[in-house]
Enzyme design. Structure first.
Site, mmCIF file in Angstrom:
data_model
loop_
_atom_site.group_PDB
_atom_site.id
_atom_site.type_symbol
_atom_site.label_atom_id
_atom_site.label_comp_id
_atom_site.label_asym_id
_atom_site.label_seq_id
_atom_site.Cartn_x
_atom_site.Cartn_y
_atom_site.Cartn_z
ATOM 1 N N GLY A 167 2.588 -5.490 8.415
ATOM 2 C CA GLY A 167 2.553 -4.183 8.078
ATOM 3 C C GLY A 167 1.441 -3.925 6.838
ATOM 4 N N ASP A 168 1.899 -3.128 5.780
ATOM 5 C CA ASP A 168 0.883 -2.858 4.655
ATOM 6 C C ASP A 168 1.285 -3.815 3.414
ATOM 7 O OD1 ASP A 168 3.266 -1.592 4.107
ATOM 8 O OD2 ASP A 168 2.289 0.251 3.537
ATOM 9 N N GLU A 169 1.978 -5.030 3.606
ATOM 10 C CA GLU A 169 2.417 -5.748 2.494
ATOM 11 C C GLU A 169 1.335 -7.079 2.496
ATOM 12 O OE1 GLU A 169 6.555 -6.359 0.425
ATOM 13 O OE2 GLU A 169 6.521 -7.329 2.248
ATOM 14 N N LEU A 192 0.655 -1.179 0.098
ATOM 15 C CA LEU A 192 0.110 0.077 0.127
ATOM 16 C C LEU A 192 0.872 1.276 -0.081
ATOM 17 C CD1 LEU A 192 -2.796 -0.926 2.322
ATOM 18 C CD2 LEU A 192 -2.749 -1.312 0.043
#
Length: 302
Positions: free
Chosen positions: A213-215, A172
């Site tokens: 995280g955002d992965e 993201l």
């Protein structure tokens, strides 16, 4: 970033997982358990109830509860108690009072039911621990460790059957900015929205995970190159649509397609990760794909 990945695996025997015991397997187990009951009653009648083998009925009750849940376990407890009663009556054994076989059957019912209830609680606790070990608590997707294990297993299967596969990495963009301006609750909501979008696009055979995280990552099994690229573009559209309420967040996607399993699963993830970072270097919010082994060709979503 993928980097170096610890391949410590979670090993849970398949026979302990309720998802294994469905369809014809469940019917086979039921048939075996019922046959055990009839063997017990036959032997009890033949020996005029001199040998008390009805305690062995605990094992089928335990097995059926584990694979079928509380209702099935209690039904099996009732069936086992009924069979023991029939065996006592049919054995023509002389009892001091006619109601003694009924009291024995009631005792068996209470014992078997208790076993079923306890086994169900243990099973539920096992499932909760399994969920904690394999699922990301925020999104419900596979966590990194479970995804790596599933990926390594699929790579070995791909080597045997020479099926192609694809790995998609989604990161993201500007997620930190969302957290800094609107708080972590908004960030968590964006992550959940992303997970929902990924599930809506993925097939039941695909593996979808939040790596941290955002992965996020998706493993596409038995899929051609063009089809994998199309899935990646659909994911991009679905995720961007889901994130419209969380500006300025969007997704950068890397797609690594493999005609054969010519490397380890962490290396496949790294290839997709590198493609995703190429997108970020070229303006973010796009899709880049590549065919492996490389044929000097890459596609970029316009």
């Amino acid at each position: 970033m993928i980097g170096s990945i610890n391949m410590k695996k979670v090993r849970i025997p398949n026979f302990l997982l309720g998802t294994l015991w469905t369809g014809w397997r469940l019917w086979i187990v039921w048939s075996i358990c019922v046959c055990i009951f009839f063997l017990i009653i036959t032997f009890r009648i033949a020996t005029h109830a001199e040998f008390d083998f009805v305690s062995l009925a605990v094992l089928p009750v335990l097995v059926i509860t584990w694979i079928g849940g509380k209702k099935n376990g209690l039904f099996m407890a009732i069936l086992a108690s009924t069979i023991s009663l029939v065996g006592d009556i049919a054995s023509e054994r002389q009892y001091s009072f006619l109601w003694i076989p009924w009291i024995n059957a009631l005792t068996h019912l209470m014992t078997y039911s208790l076993v079923a209830l306890l086994a169900n609680q243990v099973r539920l606790q096992f499932e909760r621990e399994h969920e904690r070990a394999t699922r990301d608590p925020l999104t419900g997707l596979y966590n990194r460790r479970a995804f790596l294990e599933a990926g390594a297993s699929e790579v070995e299967r791909t080597k045997r059957y020479t099926h192609p596969l694809a790995v998609i990495i989604l990161d993201l963009d500007d997620f930190k900015q969302l957290n800094d301006t609107k708080g972590h609750d908004a960030g968590d909501a964006a992550l959940r929205a992303t997970a929902i979008a990924l599930r809506s696009i993925s097939r039941s055979s695909d593996r979808v995970a939040r790596l941290g995280g955002d992965e996020f990552a998706v493993l596409l099994l038995e899929i051609g190159y063009e089809a994998a690229v199309e899935v990646g573009r659909k994911i991009s559209t679905a995720v961007d649509t889901a994130l419209q309420s969380f500006p300025p967040v969007k997704g950068s996607i890397g797609i690594a397609w493999f005609s054969e399993a010519d490397r380890s699963f962490p290396a496949m993830l790294k290839a997709a990760d590198d493609l995703m970072y190429e997108v970020k270097k070229n303006g973010k919010g796009n899709v880049r794909s590549r065919h492996f082994p490389e044929i000097n060709r890459s596609d970029f979503k316009k």
